[in-house]
Motif scaffolding. Structure first.
Motif, short mmCIF file in Angstrom:
data_model
loop_
_atom_site.label_atom_id
_atom_site.label_comp_id
_atom_site.label_asym_id
_atom_site.label_seq_id
_atom_site.Cartn_x
_atom_site.Cartn_y
_atom_site.Cartn_z
N ILE A 179 0.85 -1.19 0.00
CA ILE A 179 0.00 0.00 0.00
C ILE A 179 0.89 1.25 0.00
O ILE A 179 1.96 1.24 0.59
N ALA A 180 0.44 2.30 -0.68
CA ALA A 180 1.16 3.58 -0.66
C ALA A 180 0.14 4.70 -0.53
O ALA A 180 -1.00 4.56 -0.98
N PRO A 181 0.54 5.82 0.08
CA PRO A 181 -0.39 6.95 0.19
C PRO A 181 -0.65 7.53 -1.21
O PRO A 181 0.28 7.95 -1.90
N GLN A 182 -1.94 7.52 -1.62
CA GLN A 182 -2.29 8.06 -2.93
C GLN A 182 -3.38 9.11 -2.77
O GLN A 182 -4.28 8.97 -1.93
N VAL A 183 -3.32 10.14 -3.60
CA VAL A 183 -4.40 11.12 -3.67
C VAL A 183 -5.65 10.37 -4.11
O VAL A 183 -5.61 9.60 -5.08
N GLY A 184 -6.76 10.53 -3.38
CA GLY A 184 -7.95 9.74 -3.67
C GLY A 184 -8.68 10.21 -4.90
O GLY A 184 -8.63 9.58 -5.96
N LYS A 185 -9.33 11.39 -4.77
CA LYS A 185 -10.19 11.90 -5.85
C LYS A 185 -9.32 12.37 -7.01
O LYS A 185 -8.38 13.14 -6.81
N GLY A 186 -9.61 11.91 -8.20
CA GLY A 186 -8.87 12.34 -9.38
C GLY A 186 -7.64 11.48 -9.64
O GLY A 186 -7.04 11.55 -10.72
N PHE A 187 -7.25 10.64 -8.65
CA PHE A 187 -6.10 9.76 -8.93
C PHE A 187 -6.44 8.31 -8.61
O PHE A 187 -6.85 7.55 -9.48
N ASN A 188 -6.35 7.91 -7.35
CA ASN A 188 -6.56 6.50 -6.99
C ASN A 188 -7.92 5.98 -7.46
O ASN A 188 -8.02 4.86 -7.96
N ARG A 189 -8.93 6.85 -7.33
CA ARG A 189 -10.28 6.39 -7.67
C ARG A 189 -10.60 6.67 -9.13
O ARG A 189 -11.66 6.30 -9.62
N ASP A 190 -9.70 7.36 -9.86
CA ASP A 190 -10.00 7.75 -11.24
C ASP A 190 -8.90 7.34 -12.22
O ASP A 190 -8.90 6.22 -12.71
N ALA A 191 -7.95 8.22 -12.48
CA ALA A 191 -6.96 7.97 -13.54
C ALA A 191 -6.17 6.68 -13.27
O ALA A 191 -5.97 5.85 -14.15
N GLU A 248 3.13 8.45 12.50
CA GLU A 248 4.21 8.16 13.44
C GLU A 248 5.40 7.51 12.74
O GLU A 248 6.54 7.73 13.10
N ASN A 249 5.08 6.65 11.78
CA ASN A 249 6.15 5.88 11.13
C ASN A 249 6.73 6.57 9.90
O ASN A 249 7.50 5.96 9.17
N THR A 250 6.35 7.85 9.70
CA THR A 250 6.85 8.63 8.57
C THR A 250 6.83 7.82 7.26
O THR A 250 7.87 7.56 6.67
N VAL A 251 5.62 7.47 6.84
CA VAL A 251 5.43 6.78 5.56
C VAL A 251 5.51 7.81 4.44
O VAL A 251 4.81 8.83 4.48
N ALA A 252 6.37 7.58 3.45
CA ALA A 252 6.59 8.57 2.38
C ALA A 252 5.40 8.63 1.44
O ALA A 252 4.80 7.61 1.11
N VAL A 253 5.07 9.85 1.01
CA VAL A 253 4.03 10.05 -0.01
C VAL A 253 4.74 10.26 -1.35
O VAL A 253 5.35 11.30 -1.56
N PRO A 254 4.68 9.26 -2.24
CA PRO A 254 5.42 9.38 -3.50
C PRO A 254 4.89 10.55 -4.33
O PRO A 254 3.70 10.88 -4.26
N THR A 255 5.77 11.16 -5.12
CA THR A 255 5.33 12.25 -6.00
C THR A 255 4.67 11.69 -7.26
O THR A 255 3.82 12.33 -7.85
N HIS A 256 5.09 10.51 -7.67
CA HIS A 256 4.55 9.85 -8.87
C HIS A 256 4.46 8.35 -8.62
O HIS A 256 5.06 7.83 -7.69
N PHE A 257 3.75 7.67 -9.52
CA PHE A 257 3.75 6.20 -9.54
C PHE A 257 4.03 5.72 -10.95
O PHE A 257 3.72 6.40 -11.92
#
Lengths: 333, 333
Positions: A179-191, A248-257
């Motif tokens: 799992i990775a942090p993804q922008v929901g609306k317009g990305f994970n749920r769309d494009a 707490e665990n400083t999970v990185a938010v990628p700029t791209h996938f």
């Protein structure tokens, strides 16, 4: 005298045959233990060819056996490991875990038509739960609390919809290592979802597709005291890598996938077809064709520090590139 | 009839001894090839214990031989690998290379008194040149041009002054795999240099010191539209990782550097002493005592995604901590 001659011959014969028997026994015993080690240890798996080469007897025989006993892991990793950092083998996908960023480096899947169809196998994502993979040391483990109130979706790298043949396969895609942090609306749920659907369409059409998915932390031009728009106009600003970390665990938010897709030909002996995508982890307008995000695999390799199809000639893959999906569907078989 | 009895006994004896001989021959041949593989391949090296376990005969004997034949690498890595990503073995240090950032993850050295003294061995850094390590794939390789006009020093991770026993050892510290962009004035030439000198003093005093050096990319609190000072005052800003990348090959500029130092006791059977440092890659005022930068090893592990002394009880190392250098010198033997 002839009696001694017969005795001597008998001795020599017995000696030599037991010598061979001893060597064979030793070989067989070691072979068995080695196979077990290769099954259990990814490093042993990676250097298995070298280990086989070290086996003096029945060398050919061993190799054949190993091909015959091929595990699911060897099928998934058919086109090679893009990297070897902290390899983790799940029942239907393989990933390399980035302990610094608490997100995978890459996740490799081998998709087959029966397991991606909407009615396939019957595994349901509603029975699955997001959960930390307890086999990751606690210091490097992402937890569900990290994503809470972060504003980001828990985005699958290996999509749940690609693993419908067994409930276990589906459940394992919910481990936070996948799992990775993804922008929901317009990305994970769309494009991004559209791209995943496209990969499943390819699988239904061609039967066997390999897909490697991962995050990118892409440098951008930046200068202190300037806005992003101003910076992008400047010719000589500094290049920076910048990404948020959550929880707490400083999970990185990628700029791209990225996704690197290898489609196997249905023709016997036909060459595979490869294409790669880079999408920003940001809202993408609904009408954007996913082929706008087609990318050069070398750019992904440069940014991610990975190497694809190691050991295979690149021209093997780069022979064909189709600009539209209908063109691909018409011309690649 | 007694003749047959003797004959039979002779046959059985011959058969069984040749069986053992055959097994031994097969074992010996494989053992030889395995040793060679372990010497050449870091993955094989890492799983060597498991490989030895798979060897059915003379198991104990093999282990002893391997200890006896210990390479320099096994000496340097005595306290375990902090990570296993792209391991590279040089003649007097071992490093793990970060292909994404073009800077090592960590560099491990084993320092001995004769090789760190100013008159030791005679190797001179003036005969050495900075050069790319051509064994790194070009896509992930840093080049000397990347550092030109970047404003950063080419900072050694394994210090050149630690490897004076052979000119080759000294030269190899100038490979760019062992180099990171460091702020020159106030850091590389001052505070960081003082830390390196302190490590050499420890070596001269105690004889055998292990040091692991690497970069950190440390998250900091940040919000768009606010200055850094304003951000540091805010309680609920986002946490971000941000670092510059320099040159064509986008070599990462670490925000901090760490050293994990293990000093072996001079007393027979004495426990080793461990301490760790984190320094910002920024000008540090001249009068700052390096012990202000003493850090918790778990913080380094968390930020870097590494694990130190894997498999050894931590209390083994954390028993003693000295707040001043004189105290350390007085109490640790």
């Amino acid at each position: 005298m002839p009696f001694f001659g017969v005795g001597l011959t008998l001795l020599v014969l017995t000696g030599s045959s037991f010598f061979v028997l001893g060597a064979y026994y030793q070989h067989h015993d070691f072979w068995h233990k080695l196979q077990q080690l290769i099954q259990e240890d990814p490093y042993a798996f990676y250097i298995r060819e070298k280990l086989y080469d070290a086996l003096p007897l029945l060398n050919l025989n061993c190799r054949e056996q190993s091909v015959g006993n091929g595990s699911r892991m060897s099928e998934i990793m058919k086109y090679g490991f893009p990297g070897l950092d902290d390899i983790r083998v799940y029942s239907d996908f393989v990933l390399s875990y980035d302990r610094r960023n608490r997100v995978a480096h890459w996740v490799y899947e081998h998709l087959r038509a029966p397991c991606v169809q909407s009615n396939g196998g019957g595994a349901s994502r509603h029975e699955a739960n997001y959960q930390p993979d307890m086999s990751v040391p606690s210091n490097f483990r992402a937890d569900v609390t990290d994503y809470k109130n972060s504003g980001f979706d828990r985005g699958h790298l290996a999509a749940a919809g690609n693993h419908k043949c067994h409930q276990t396969h589906c459940n394992e895609t919910f481990y936070l290592t996948n799992i990775a942090p993804q922008v929901g609306k317009g990305f994970n749920r769309d494009a991004w979802n559209n791209l995943e659907i496209y990969v499943r369409e390819l699988t239904e059409r061609y039967g066997s597709v390999y897909v490697c998915t991962g995050p990118l932390y892409k440098p951008k031009r930046q200068m202190a005291g300037f806005t992003e728009v101003e910076n992008s106009r400047r010719a000589n600003g500094k290049w920076c890598v910048e990404y948020e970390v959550i929880g707490e665990n400083t999970v990185a938010v990628p700029t791209h996938f990225f996704k690197v897709i290898t489609v196997e030909s249905k023709l016997p002996g036909g060459q595979p077809y490869m294409e790669a995508y880079i999408m920003p982890n940001a809202p993408i307008s609904t009408n954007t064709n996913i082929r706008n995000f087609l990318a050069d695999i070398r750019e992904i390799e440069h940014i991610a520090g990975l190497q694809f199809f190691n050991g295979l000639r690149r021209s093997f893959f780069f022979d064909t590139n189709y600009t539209t999906t209908p063109e691909l569907y018409r011309n690649f078989q």
